[in-house]
Write an enzyme that holds these catalytic residues in place. Structure first.
Site, mmCIF file in Angstrom:
data_model
loop_
_atom_site.group_PDB
_atom_site.id
_atom_site.type_symbol
_atom_site.label_atom_id
_atom_site.label_comp_id
_atom_site.label_asym_id
_atom_site.label_seq_id
_atom_site.Cartn_x
_atom_site.Cartn_y
_atom_site.Cartn_z
ATOM 1 N N SER A 83 0.792 -1.234 0.000
ATOM 2 C CA SER A 83 0.000 0.000 0.000
ATOM 3 C C SER A 83 0.825 1.285 0.000
ATOM 4 O O SER A 83 0.247 2.372 -0.106
ATOM 5 C CB SER A 83 -0.954 0.012 1.196
ATOM 6 N N LYS B 80 0.093 3.680 -2.814
ATOM 7 C CA LYS B 80 -0.941 4.715 -2.780
ATOM 8 C C LYS B 80 -0.347 6.117 -2.741
ATOM 9 O O LYS B 80 -1.024 7.095 -3.081
ATOM 10 C CB LYS B 80 -1.867 4.491 -1.593
ATOM 11 N N SER C 141 -5.886 3.743 4.359
ATOM 12 C CA SER C 141 -5.341 2.872 3.314
ATOM 13 C C SER C 141 -6.457 2.137 2.567
ATOM 14 O O SER C 141 -6.348 0.947 2.259
ATOM 15 C CB SER C 141 -4.348 1.868 3.889
ATOM 16 N N LYS D 254 2.622 6.430 5.965
ATOM 17 C CA LYS D 254 1.893 5.367 5.278
ATOM 18 C C LYS D 254 2.489 4.003 5.600
ATOM 19 O O LYS D 254 3.712 3.859 5.664
ATOM 20 C CB LYS D 254 1.946 5.593 3.760
#
Length: 411
Positions: free
Chosen positions: A63, A66, A127, A250
């Site tokens: 992820s 992203k 997320s 993140k």
């Protein structure tokens, strides 16, 4: 890489990089929680590398992908293609993905509408895979076209990156929802280096500084949905560490990628970005790196801002200024060798003209532990003519007569 006994940071600047990819451990006692496949730390503003280990090896990043999706959304808003208040079309397959107990962090009701701003926050904080895909389809026109934009942007930045997914999910999950990129294998996934994903984070923060204030939230509310942060080391979260505090950014995880983390934090008044990929546990190794930065690395002036430099072989002196900032991250516990290197070619048979901004000399700084080198250019602040030819420039009597010569010379 296992983070273990002796610590070493890479002292790299904005100039020539001569040593990368070496690893130095951190703590005397190691465990599987300290293991990662790659790590990288950078100064978010200057771009100076603070630490690098296998930083250029392309790896699954889950992820963390992203971050590129969010950057392209910010750019689309800046370019006038989108507005933050625009409603985002949600396909049937995206709504179906949002119902998944394992792949979704925010449901999307059949008739529920979401704005760009809402899905941006859900993607960054929670997320949300479905939010990321929906935003990608809006920006690119289709999922496939958006992934082309991701790869095109990576190529523009000359990054080690290969994207097949807007969310970071791999094809083992995406195929069931028909979001696997045509022409890719059943297990295809995004492959990006630690250096590259850190640079994407750096670009995102530069494009929209408000990203930090969003990423630093413990949760957000989208309609009736409470979306909790995936970064559980923020203040107020279960794994917050006051010794190594972070304010974003993140996390990522898939079975193939392992635990991945991009963390932003401040030290000596500067914002740093620390990335770890392929961890056994997403927080431990990254925290160790941040702690060692705080204990051993300090932002300081490592060379003079100006130098009165004597041209080798002559009596001529010129005042030079550092082309870039001379404040850098340096380890106060390890000596750094400083060496002046002449880089401007003197003409021995005619006068020498130095235009403004001409690099004349470099300071080359060598980290004595790692062998890493950073180069700082020293340039002329204004145009300068050295009396010559060279053998006359060292003779004061004849140099006076040459004052009548024109003061502009080519080449």
């Amino acid at each position: 890489m296992r983070l273990g006994k002796s610590w070493g940071l890479v002292l790299l600047g904005l100039g020539t990089i001569c040593a990368l990819g070496w690893s130095q451990p951190v703590m005397a006692k190691t465990s599987q929680a300290d293991e990662v496949k790659a790590a990288y730390i950078v100064d978010a503003k200057s771009g100076q590398t603070i630490y690098a280990d296998r930083a250029d090896e392309k790896l699954p990043i889950a992820s963390l992908s992203k971050l590129m999706t969010l950057y392209l959304v910010v750019q689309a808003v800046k370019d006038g293609q989108l507005k933050w208040t625009d409603n985002v079309p949600i396909s049937h397959e995206v709504r179906k993905l949002a119902e998944s107990a394992t792949l979704s962090t925010m449901p999307m009701g059949k008739n529920e509408k979401f704005t760009v701003r809402e899905l941006f926050a859900a993607t960054l904080v929670g997320s949300s895979n479905s939010s990321a895909i929906a935003l990608g389809e809006l920006v690119g026109g289709s999922n496939a076209k958006f992934i082309q934009l991701m790869n095109k942007q990576a190529q523009t930045w000359r990054l080690d990156a290969e994207f097949v997914s807007a969310s970071g999910l791999d094809n083992t999950d995406l195929t069931a929802y028909h979001y696997n990129l045509p022409g890719t294998s059943d297990q295809a996934q995004n492959l990006v280096s630690a250096r590259a994903v850190t640079m994407i984070a750096q670009k995102l923060l530069a494009a929209d500084p408000e990203v930090i204030s969003i990423a630093n939230r413990g949760s957000i509310k989208v309609h009736q949905h409470r979306v909790a942060t995936s970064v559980q080391i923020l203040k107020g979260q279960p794994y917050y560490d006051a010794e190594a505090p972070v304010d974003g950014l993140k996390t990522g995880y898939t079975a193939q990628a392992g635990d991945c983390l991009v963390a932003t934090f401040k030290h000596d008044g500067r914002r740093l970005i620390a990335t770890t990929l392929g961890g056994t546990w997403k927080y431990s190794a990254n925290a160790n790196l941040r702690l060692m930065v705080q204990r051993q690395e300090h932002y300081q002036q490592v060379v003079p801002k100006t130098v009165d430099y004597q041209i080798p072989g002559t009596t001529a002196k010129v005042t030079l200024v550092a082309k870039d900032g001379v404040e850098r991250w340096a380890n106060t516990k390890r000596p750094v060798q400083r060496k002046q290197v002449a880089v401007w070619p003197l003409h021995r048979d005619r006068p020498n003209y130095l235009p403004a901004g001409q690099t004349v000399m470099q300071y080359r700084l060598t980290d004595t532990t790692s062998g890493a080198v950073t180069t700082i250019d020293y340039v002329t602040p204004k145009a300068k003519v050295l009396l010559g030819p060279l053998h006359l420039a060292t003779t004061s009597a004849k140099r006076t007569n040459l004052l009548k010569l024109p003061l502009a010379f080519a080449n």
